[in-house]
Design a protein around this motif. Structure first.
Motif, PDB file in Angstrom:
ATOM      1  N   UNK A  22      19.345  42.165  -1.919  1.00 31.69           N
ATOM      2  CA  UNK A  22      19.127  42.345  -3.284  1.00 31.69           C
ATOM      3  C   UNK A  22      18.083  41.313  -3.850  1.00 31.69           C
ATOM      4  N   UNK A  23      18.129  39.963  -3.596  1.00 31.86           N
ATOM      5  CA  UNK A  23      17.066  39.088  -4.107  1.00 31.86           C
ATOM      6  C   UNK A  23      15.792  39.495  -3.962  1.00 31.86           C
ATOM      7  N   UNK A  24      15.267  39.918  -2.739  1.00 30.97           N
ATOM      8  CA  UNK A  24      13.795  40.269  -2.579  1.00 30.97           C
ATOM      9  C   UNK A  24      13.708  41.841  -2.760  1.00 30.97           C
ATOM     10  N   UNK A  25      14.616  42.420  -3.503  1.00 29.40           N
ATOM     11  CA  UNK A  25      14.346  44.043  -4.031  1.00 29.40           C
ATOM     12  C   UNK A  25      14.130  44.859  -2.738  1.00 29.40           C
ATOM     13  N   UNK A  26      14.628  44.635  -1.344  1.00 31.71           N
ATOM     14  CA  UNK A  26      14.298  45.378  -0.288  1.00 31.71           C
ATOM     15  C   UNK A  26      14.880  46.797  -0.539  1.00 31.71           C
ATOM     16  N   UNK A  27      15.549  47.221  -1.427  1.00 29.90           N
ATOM     17  CA  UNK A  27      16.089  48.443  -1.770  1.00 29.90           C
ATOM     18  C   UNK A  27      14.852  49.506  -1.962  1.00 29.90           C
ATOM     19  N   UNK A  28      13.682  48.798  -2.715  1.00 29.35           N
ATOM     20  CA  UNK A  28      12.561  49.682  -2.639  1.00 29.35           C
ATOM     21  C   UNK A  28      11.738  49.736  -1.719  1.00 29.35           C
ATOM     22  N   UNK A  29      12.098  49.149  -0.352  1.00 33.81           N
ATOM     23  CA  UNK A  29      11.350  49.156   0.832  1.00 33.81           C
ATOM     24  C   UNK A  29      12.246  48.924   1.769  1.00 33.81           C
ATOM     25  N   UNK A  30      13.320  49.860   2.145  1.00 36.01           N
ATOM     26  CA  UNK A  30      14.259  49.766   3.343  1.00 36.01           C
ATOM     27  C   UNK A  30      13.505  49.469   4.551  1.00 36.01           C
ATOM     28  N   UNK A  31      12.335  50.195   4.905  1.00 32.62           N
ATOM     29  CA  UNK A  31      11.632  49.795   6.083  1.00 32.62           C
ATOM     30  C   UNK A  31      11.448  48.631   6.660  1.00 32.62           C
ATOM     31  N   UNK A  32      11.036  47.837   5.408  1.00 30.15           N
ATOM     32  CA  UNK A  32      10.815  46.287   5.821  1.00 30.15           C
ATOM     33  C   UNK A  32      11.865  45.610   6.209  1.00 30.15           C
ATOM     34  N   UNK A  83      12.868  47.147   9.843  1.00 25.80           N
ATOM     35  CA  UNK A  83      11.958  46.787  10.827  1.00 25.80           C
ATOM     36  C   UNK A  83      12.258  45.319  11.487  1.00 25.80           C
ATOM     37  N   UNK A  84      12.951  44.669  10.676  1.00 23.82           N
ATOM     38  CA  UNK A  84      13.380  43.066  11.163  1.00 23.82           C
ATOM     39  C   UNK A  84      14.803  43.305  11.831  1.00 23.82           C
ATOM     40  N   UNK A  85      15.938  43.901  11.193  1.00 28.60           N
ATOM     41  CA  UNK A  85      17.046  43.971  11.599  1.00 28.60           C
ATOM     42  C   UNK A  85      17.425  44.720  12.834  1.00 28.60           C
ATOM     43  N   UNK A  86      16.702  46.033  12.953  1.00 30.84           N
ATOM     44  CA  UNK A  86      17.076  46.744  13.900  1.00 30.84           C
ATOM     45  C   UNK A  86      16.681  46.196  15.459  1.00 30.84           C
ATOM     46  N   UNK A  87      15.347  45.685  15.574  1.00 37.66           N
ATOM     47  CA  UNK A  87      15.241  44.793  16.640  1.00 37.66           C
ATOM     48  C   UNK A  87      16.049  43.812  17.093  1.00 37.66           C
ATOM     49  N   UNK A  88      16.580  43.086  16.238  1.00 36.82           N
ATOM     50  CA  UNK A  88      17.348  42.060  16.286  1.00 36.82           C
ATOM     51  C   UNK A  88      18.647  42.590  16.617  1.00 36.82           C
ATOM     52  N   UNK A  89      19.239  43.563  15.881  1.00 37.61           N
ATOM     53  CA  UNK A  89      20.431  44.343  16.358  1.00 37.61           C
ATOM     54  C   UNK A  89      20.411  44.850  17.791  1.00 37.61           C
ATOM     55  N   UNK A  90      19.384  45.314  18.213  1.00 35.50           N
ATOM     56  CA  UNK A  90      19.349  45.854  19.693  1.00 35.50           C
ATOM     57  C   UNK A  90      19.172  44.767  20.626  1.00 35.50           C
ATOM     58  N   UNK A 105      11.787  37.133   3.099  1.00 30.93           N
ATOM     59  CA  UNK A 105      13.182  37.834   2.853  1.00 30.93           C
ATOM     60  C   UNK A 105      13.856  38.128   4.031  1.00 30.93           C
ATOM     61  N   UNK A 106      13.058  39.066   5.002  1.00 30.49           N
ATOM     62  CA  UNK A 106      13.846  39.345   6.341  1.00 30.49           C
ATOM     63  C   UNK A 106      13.863  38.161   7.378  1.00 30.49           C
ATOM     64  N   UNK A 107      12.863  37.374   7.032  1.00 29.21           N
ATOM     65  CA  UNK A 107      13.104  35.919   8.335  1.00 29.21           C
ATOM     66  C   UNK A 107      14.217  35.353   7.733  1.00 29.21           C
ATOM     67  N   UNK A 108      14.756  35.310   6.523  1.00 29.32           N
ATOM     68  CA  UNK A 108      15.721  34.633   5.943  1.00 29.32           C
ATOM     69  C   UNK A 108      16.986  35.300   6.377  1.00 29.32           C
ATOM     70  N   UNK A 109      17.016  36.477   6.298  1.00 30.22           N
ATOM     71  CA  UNK A 109      18.315  37.331   6.762  1.00 30.22           C
ATOM     72  C   UNK A 109      18.508  37.122   8.242  1.00 30.22           C
ATOM     73  N   UNK A 164      10.422  35.569  17.803  1.00 34.49           N
ATOM     74  CA  UNK A 164       9.376  36.548  18.485  1.00 34.49           C
ATOM     75  C   UNK A 164       9.120  37.915  17.479  1.00 34.49           C
ATOM     76  N   UNK A 165      10.659  38.284  16.782  1.00 34.72           N
ATOM     77  CA  UNK A 165      10.616  39.256  15.949  1.00 34.72           C
ATOM     78  C   UNK A 165       9.998  39.047  14.596  1.00 34.72           C
ATOM     79  N   UNK A 166      10.323  37.844  13.932  1.00 32.28           N
ATOM     80  CA  UNK A 166       9.423  37.479  12.817  1.00 32.28           C
ATOM     81  C   UNK A 166       7.940  37.317  12.788  1.00 32.28           C
ATOM     82  N   UNK A 167       7.655  37.103  14.157  1.00 28.68           N
ATOM     83  CA  UNK A 167       6.183  36.906  14.386  1.00 28.68           C
ATOM     84  C   UNK A 167       5.409  38.133  14.292  1.00 28.68           C
ATOM     85  N   UNK A 168       6.282  39.109  14.661  1.00 20.79           N
ATOM     86  CA  UNK A 168       5.559  40.422  14.865  1.00 20.79           C
ATOM     87  C   UNK A 168       5.774  41.225  13.799  1.00 20.79           C
ATOM     88  N   UNK A 169       6.814  41.242  12.912  1.00 20.17           N
ATOM     89  CA  UNK A 169       6.824  42.095  11.740  1.00 20.17           C
ATOM     90  C   UNK A 169       6.156  41.506  10.572  1.00 20.17           C
TER      91      UNK A 169
END
Length: 402
Positions: free
Chosen positions: A172-182, A185-192, A337-341, A397-402
């Motif tokens: 919510x802080x980074x308003x990622x609801x307007x860009x769910x792909x961003x 792109x970070x959480x799915x690779x980390x989850x897998x 924001x995704x790196x913080x998550x 590795x993930x945050x460096x790529x995304x």
């Protein structure tokens, strides 16, 4: 379940004692019972003294507060319904070897955490696991299996914005609801990656034959239907920016959820984690005052200027003040924001102070496995350090790529 019964008895005993205490004693008990809240409250007072010395609400995120409260009620409803216990017992009852049991438990924990948060998943799966393995002869494998449940919770809850409170806050802080792909792109690779690492770790477990003597208990279907509907409502409020009649939808969703719970199962209000909400508020105040201190702003901003720095900074700070607190603290000082998550998700593994879920897990083991606490503690510590190192490397590795 032994632990839940024990906790219930302790809470009832505590409530009885509190009823005979003075007002000041009750206030003191409220503050000291949750150490994370107590520390955040003390830091907030100090931040006001050394900052602009004012109670500021400019960083208060009311959407997070309303949504977290609504989700607390919903998750409490699922706990009372018995659904998670039923799923857990159904899965582990099919295990034929120790490795299969640990793999079932680890993977089930991982997938349950996607929707039911770390705390509830741990309080469901860990006591069940400890109970059914108390007669398993290979204790080393049992210790490893208990330890895997913690990183399984943290990695499972990484996937969705409402998987855990810090995901929701940063989303919510980074308003990622307007860009769910961003976000994904970070959480799915980390989850897998977390799923793969957990399953590779299961090869440490020996394949000794076992017999699991447990029968799944029934769950309340009506309650499950009610709380599934409320879960969908609260999840919708996370992803939408809709306002009805000038009122943001998240207030409407939280209000409807609160009303239904009040009419249907009002005792759930007693089990909500009000300390978590107050902890959020304390760190909102902390950040609001610290951003006015130039030296701190410059230092943290430089630290978090790159995605790698934001990720590592959040991981390291989590080890000291918990992952929820570190996410709130880091967010205003970076654009990543995704790196913080991901840093908060990974940072929840490690020290006991790294997250409330990790602390709860250790407390569960201390209560239910007290006769073997040395064995559990040894493998718990090894597991936390190993997963922290491996997942931190993967996260970089993930945050460096995304």
């Amino acid at each position: 379940m032994f632990l839940l019964k024990k906790l219930g008895e302790e809470m009832e005993h505590t409530s009885s004692e509190l009823g005979n205490q003075s007002l000041w004693a009750k206030i003191w008990q409220f503050f000291v019972v949750d150490k994370v809240f107590l520390v955040s409250f003390i830091i907030a007072l100090n931040a006001m003294v050394f900052g602009q010395a004012h109670f500021t609400t400019r960083f208060f995120d009311w959407k997070v507060i309303a949504t977290v409260f609504g989700l607390m009620l919903v998750i409490g409803g699922f706990r009372e319904s018995g659904l998670l216990r039923y799923i857990g017992e159904s899965m582990v009852s099919k295990s034929k070897t120790t490795r299969q049991l640990v793999r079932f438990t680890t993977n089930l924990t991982f997938f349950l955490a996607v929707f039911f948060t770390n705390d509830l998943t741990i309080l469901t799966m860990l006591p069940l696991y400890l109970y059914i393995t108390k007669h398993v002869e290979n204790r080393k494998s049992v210790y490893w299996g208990a330890s895997f449940i913690v990183p399984a919770c943290h990695m499972g809850s990484t996937l969705l914005p409402f998987g855990n409170p810090h995901n929701l806050y940063v989303y919510n802080f980074f308003h990622l609801s307007s860009n769910n792909m961003a976000f994904f792109k970070g959480t799915v690779p980390m989850w897998i990656a977390g799923f793969i690492v957990l399953n590779l770790a299961c090869f440490l477990i020996d394949k000794d034959p076992i017999h699991v003597d447990t029968k799944p208990k029934d769950f309340n279907i009506v309650e499950v239907v009610v709380f599934v509907a409320l879960m969908v409502l609260m999840a919708t409020s996370v992803f939408t920016k809709v306002a009805i009649g000038g009122i943001n939808f998240y207030w409407i969703a939280a209000g409807i959820t609160s009303l239904i719970v009040f009419l249907y199962k009002r005792e759930l209000f007693k089990s909500a984690d009000y300390h978590l909400i107050l902890t959020f508020m304390c760190f909102f105040i902390i950040v609001g005052n610290l951003v006015d201190i130039e030296q701190i702003t410059t230092f943290v901003s430089n630290l978090a200027s790159s995605p790698q720095g934001a990720f590592l900074g959040t991981v390291l700070i989590s080890q000291v003040i918990s992952n929820i607190s570190s996410a709130v603290l880091m967010s205003p000082f970076t654009t990543h924001g995704v790196a913080v998550i991901l840093g908060a998700d990974v940072g929840g593994v490690g020290m006991l102070t790294a997250s409330m879920a990790t602390l709860i897990a250790y407390k569960v083991i201390s209560v239910q496995g007290r006769s073997e606490i040395a064995g559990y503690a040894k493998y718990f510590a090894i597991c936390m350090v190993a997963f922290l190192v491996v997942l931190t490397a993967i996260g970089l590795v993930i945050v460096s790529i995304i």
